[in-house]
Design a protein around this motif. Structure first.
Motif, PDB file in Angstrom:
ATOM      1  N   SER A  97       0.837  -1.191   0.000  1.00  0.00           N
ATOM      2  CA  SER A  97       0.000   0.000   0.000  1.00  0.00           C
ATOM      3  C   SER A  97       0.876   1.246   0.000  1.00  0.00           C
ATOM      4  N   ALA A  98       0.857   1.961  -1.099  1.00  0.00           N
ATOM      5  CA  ALA A  98       1.733   3.127  -1.263  1.00  0.00           C
ATOM      6  C   ALA A  98       1.477   4.226  -0.237  1.00  0.00           C
ATOM      7  N   ASP A  99       0.267   4.322   0.293  1.00  0.00           N
ATOM      8  CA  ASP A  99      -0.038   5.407   1.228  1.00  0.00           C
ATOM      9  C   ASP A  99       0.160   5.015   2.700  1.00  0.00           C
ATOM     10  N   THR A 100       0.723   3.845   2.951  1.00  0.00           N
ATOM     11  CA  THR A 100       0.963   3.402   4.314  1.00  0.00           C
ATOM     12  C   THR A 100       2.326   3.880   4.791  1.00  0.00           C
ATOM     13  N   ARG A 101       2.348   4.359   6.006  1.00  0.00           N
ATOM     14  CA  ARG A 101       3.594   4.839   6.606  1.00  0.00           C
ATOM     15  C   ARG A 101       3.855   4.044   7.884  1.00  0.00           C
ATOM     16  N   VAL A 102       5.054   3.524   8.017  1.00  0.00           N
ATOM     17  CA  VAL A 102       5.447   2.754   9.197  1.00  0.00           C
ATOM     18  C   VAL A 102       6.529   3.538   9.920  1.00  0.00           C
ATOM     19  N   GLU A 103       6.264   3.828  11.176  1.00  0.00           N
ATOM     20  CA  GLU A 103       7.271   4.497  12.006  1.00  0.00           C
ATOM     21  C   GLU A 103       7.787   3.501  13.031  1.00  0.00           C
ATOM     22  N   ILE A 104       9.094   3.365  13.075  1.00  0.00           N
ATOM     23  CA  ILE A 104       9.731   2.482  14.047  1.00  0.00           C
ATOM     24  C   ILE A 104      10.416   3.371  15.075  1.00  0.00           C
TER      25      ILE A 104
END
Length: 114
Positions: free
Chosen positions: A57-64
């Motif tokens: 999903s191009a609009d998904t953002r994952v912050e670690i």
């Protein structure tokens, strides 16, 4: 987009680092039978699911967050010790040293984060 929150701000992963991170996550997941009782395992299944979603999903953002990255590094180290450098490369297509360098860059204050 995958970003790591470090003590020096947010670092976005490039394509190569994202690919390497996914490979490391796959191997950690495969070694879950060794790691599930480890305190560092906390939150790993959720992180793995988020990274898998980001890939499709191009609009998904994952912050670690920094503490997640530290725990992830601990799990990766135990997985690498279990597999050994040759098996790690065979299974992931990446040299173990490159994975260790990425983890070091992202968890050591003052390092070049590129």
């Amino acid at each position: 987009m995958i970003e790591v929150q470090t003590s020096e701000g947010s670092v976005a992963f490039g394509d190569e680092d994202r690919s390497l991170l996914r490979a490391v996550l796959r191997e950690i997941n495969q070694a879950s039978y060794l790691l599930e009782d480890d305190a560092a395992w906390t939150g790993f299944p959720e992180l793995l699911a988020a990274v898998r979603t980001e890939r499709t999903s191009a609009d998904t953002r994952v912050e670690i967050r920094a503490e997640q990255m530290k725990r992830l590094g601990e799990l990766a180290e135990r997985t690498a010790e279990h597999l050994g450098a040759d098996e790690f490369r065979t299974r992931t297509g990446w040299p173990l040293q490159q994975a260790q360098e990425l983890a070091h860059r992202l968890t050591t204050p003052g390092e070049d984060k590129r």
